[in-house]
Design an enzyme around this catalytic site. Sequence first.
Site, PDB file in Angstrom:
ATOM      1  N   LYS A   1      -9.534  12.366   6.631  1.00  0.00           N
ATOM      2  CA  LYS A   1      -9.723  11.100   7.325  1.00  0.00           C
ATOM      3  C   LYS A   1     -10.773  11.163   8.432  1.00  0.00           C
ATOM      4  CE  LYS A   1      -6.248   8.622   5.598  1.00  0.00           C
ATOM      5  NZ  LYS A   1      -6.409   7.275   5.066  1.00  0.00           N
TER       6      LYS A   1
ATOM      7  N   THR B   1      -4.029   0.467   5.524  1.00  0.00           N
ATOM      8  CA  THR B   1      -4.645  -0.275   4.426  1.00  0.00           C
ATOM      9  C   THR B   1      -3.861  -1.552   4.128  1.00  0.00           C
ATOM     10  OG1 THR B   1      -5.290   1.837   3.514  1.00  0.00           O
ATOM     11  CG2 THR B   1      -5.434  -0.051   2.041  1.00  0.00           C
TER      12      THR B   1
ATOM     13  N   HIS C   1       0.836  -1.209   0.000  1.00  0.00           N
ATOM     14  CA  HIS C   1       0.000   0.000   0.000  1.00  0.00           C
ATOM     15  C   HIS C   1       0.870   1.258   0.000  1.00  0.00           C
ATOM     16  CE1 HIS C   1      -3.138   2.882   0.953  1.00  0.00           C
ATOM     17  NE2 HIS C   1      -2.475   3.238   2.054  1.00  0.00           N
TER      18      HIS C   1
END
Lengths: 427, 427
Positions: free
Chosen positions: A262, A358, A142
Site C-alpha cells: 500500500k 474502497t 468490498h
Amino acid sequence: MVITANDPKRKSWLEIPKNSDFPIQNIPFGVFLTRDDIITIGTRIGNYAIDLGALHQLGYFEGIPLTDDIFLQDSLNDFIADGRKTWRAVRNRIADIFDITNEALKNNEEHRKVILFTLDEIEMQLPVQVGDYTDFYSSKEHAENVGIMFRGKENALMPNWLHMPVGYHGRSSSIIPSGIPIHRPQGQKLPPGAEKPTFGPSRKVDFELEMAFITTDANQLGEPIPAKDAEEYIFGLVLFNDWSARDIQRWEYVPLGPFLGKNFASSVSPWIVTLDALEPYRTEGPTPVTEQLPYLKTQGKKTFDIHLEVALKPEKDEETIISNSNFKHLYWNMSQQLAHHTINGCPINSGDMMGSGTISGKTPNSYGSMLELSWNGSKPVRLKNGQDRKFIQDNDTVIMRGYCKNTDTRIGFGEVSTKLLPIFKKD
Amino acid sequence: MVITANDPKRKSWLEIPKNSDFPIQNIPFGVFLTRDDIITIGTRIGNYAIDLGALHQLGYFEGIPLTDDIFLQDSLNDFIADGRKTWRAVRNRIADIFDITNEALKNNEEHRKVILFTLDEIEMQLPVQVGDYTDFYSSKEHAENVGIMFRGKENALMPNWLHMPVGYHGRSSSIIPSGIPIHRPQGQKLPPGAEKPTFGPSRKVDFELEMAFITTDANQLGEPIPAKDAEEYIFGLVLFNDWSARDIQRWEYVPLGPFLGKNFASSVSPWIVTLDALEPYRTEGPTPVTEQLPYLKTQGKKTFDIHLEVALKPEKDEETIISNSNFKHLYWNMSQQLAHHTINGCPINSGDMMGSGTISGKTPNSYGSMLELSWNGSKPVRLKNGQDRKFIQDNDTVIMRGYCKNTDTRIGFGEVSTKLLPIFKKD
C-alpha cells in the site's frame, strides 16, 4: 451561523461553465503555486483559481478574525485548526465577494489581476501536510468481495467487521496530489504453490476508489470524541486513490496488516470540498444488520450522496469508465469512524486524513478496484480500444471523479488522475 | 571525517557522575524548554543540559555550515535533514568545547550562564516532529512467543516472517516523551467464548520494550535505498515503549493489523543517541536461519550491543526490574528494515521513526512485554513489594533504560518513564 454560501439561487459574476464541479455553491479549499512561483492557499470558482492570500492582504476578509499569514502557507493545516466557525465565515464571505450583485472586486481591475488566475497559470499542491493517515475498510460489499477471494465465502466477513469500522494506519509520506506519476512497485511475492517468495515487479497493481476526510484538532491524549460531535471536527472531503499491489499485499499482510502493498502511493484530488458545501446532499446510509455498541450509534442523515466514477486511460488513447459507485454505499459513516478511532483516546490533529476504504456497491459495475472488477484477474475488463485489463498496466492513467447533484445544484470534486510508470530506474 | 568525539581517553571540564549515561563520549541531541520558557535544541553532558541555540549564537560553531536558527526550533527535523556530515561536525565540535583541555567556555562565566542548565531547570520535549512512524516485528523470540499464545505452536511464526522484516504503520500523534502520563484505554473486547464484543476498559494493558531509530530525508518517491547505504540515513536511536492493550488488539487485528490496541500511546526517551556515538559498540546479529533475498543481505557488524531493562514501579513504592534484554537479539537489523521499507519506493523523511518491535531474548527473564513475562496472565510476575502483576495496573509506572559498555567507556540512553492513569474522565 447560517451557511449562506450554499444558497442555490446565488449566481456569480465569474463565468461558470455548464455542469462545472465548481459553481459558487462549492467554494473548496486548496493550495497552489502561482505563475510567480509563490505558494498560496486558494479556492476555485468555475475555471478560475482565486488567491485567498491576496484577497486577505487587500482587506476582503475584514471583520473575520484571521492571522495575517493564514493563507500565505504551503498547507491548510493552520486554517483548518482555526475551526468550523472560521471556515464558515470565510466561505460565506467568498460567496459574497463573487456574488453577481457585488461589484467591488468585479470592477477593480487592479485587484482582479492579483487575485484571479486561470487554471493553466497555477499548479495544484497537496492541500494539507498529512500528520497521520488512517484507512478504514467501511464498504461491506468490498470487504465481502475481498474476503471471498482471499479466504473463501465462509470466512468472507471477519467476526469483528459488523461490530466496528475496521481500520489501520497508512503512510503519510507517499500521499501525493493528482497529476504526479508513480512507479510500479517491486517487492516479495509468493508464486502459487511455492514455499519461498520471489522478488520482482508487482504484477497486480491496482487502484482503490475511496474518499478521504480531513480533520481539525479534536481532542487531547486520552479523550474520546462522541459520535454525535464528530462532524464538528471534519473540515471536508477529497477523492482518494489508495494504490495497491495485490501480490505484495497478499504475501506480507499476515499478521500485522498491509504495508509495502500500500505505502508506495496514495493520490488525492487537490480541492477539499467542505462538509458545509455537502450539506444539501445529506442522506442516510445502509441500515445496520446487527445491533451496534452505544458509542457507535448515530441517527439521521450521516452520509452524503456523492456519485463516483473511475476511468482508465491507456497511453495515447481514450479513457473508458470502468466503475460507477457512490459514497452513500458505505456501511460505516464518518462520525462512527471518528468515534471509533478516538474511543481509546488517540489524538486527532489538524491535517489528519481518514480514507473510507474502497467504495464498492452491490452490482459488479460499481466495484471500486480492479481486484473486484476483474475478480482477481479471472474476468478481464474490456476497454473501449478493445484491450483487456486484469490489473493496471505501465503507462495507464487512472482517473477518479465525484459530484453531488439535486434538483437545484450540482457541485463536484474535480478529479484525481495518476499515471503508472514502469519500475524506477536510477538516472 | 573522523569521529573524534568518541575518543575514549577524552575527559570533560564538566563534572560527570560515575556510571553516567552521558559522558563526553555520548553527546546526544534533544529538545527542551528552558527556565525562561524558551524552546531550544540541546545536548547533555553529565547532569548538565547544554543549549545549542545559545552556543551557536555565541559563535562556538563557527566554520560549520549551519543556518542561524537551526537550533532555535521545537524539533530536530531540520538539523537531521542537514545530513551526517553536519551531525558529525557539530558533535565533534561539542566534544572539543567541553574537553578538559579547552578553557574558552570553561572560563567565560557569562557564556556559561546562558548555555548550561541543571536538569531541574529544563523540561524535555519530544525530540522530533514524527512524520511517519513504522513499527517492525523483528525479534524472532517475541514473534514466536506471541504466535504460540495467539495461534498455537504449529503456526507460531507466519510463513513470511523469516523472509522479511515484517512491519506495519503506527500512529504518530500519540508518540509522547518520557514523563507524560497516559490513561487506560477503553474499547471493544471479545470475552472468552462470547460471540459478540463488550465495551469497557482494557484489562490487559501492556508495555513493549523496543528501541526506535530516527531517519533523515533518504529518497524520492519510487526510489529504493540499498541495505548497504541504509545507515547513512539513520540519525540515532531512542528507547521506545510501545504501549499495547492486548484484549482490544486481539479482537480488532484481523485482517488489517493492530489499530486501537496500539495507538493510544507510545513513549520515547528524550535524548537521541547518534549512530556515531554507538560506533564502539557494534556487533553482529543472529545468523539467518534461511537464505535471504539479495536486497536484504547485509554483512558484518550491523547491530549494536545495547543492554536494556524494564522496571515496574507501583504507586508510592519501590521499583522491580522485571526484564533484562539486549538490542543485539533482534533477528533483522536496521539496514534490512530500511531496505525493506523502501524496496517499493516508499519515501523516508527527516524525523520519521522506526520501532524495532518488542525486543525479547531467549530466556524468560529477557522477555520484552507482560504478555510474554506473565504468559498471557498465566504466570504472574512477582514484585519486590510482594504484589503480583499479570498486566499493568492503574498508577503503575513503567521505566525502560538502556546502555552500552565496553572496557573503555559506557554511554546510555537515560530512561523512558510513563505512568498509567485510570480511564479518562472529562472535567
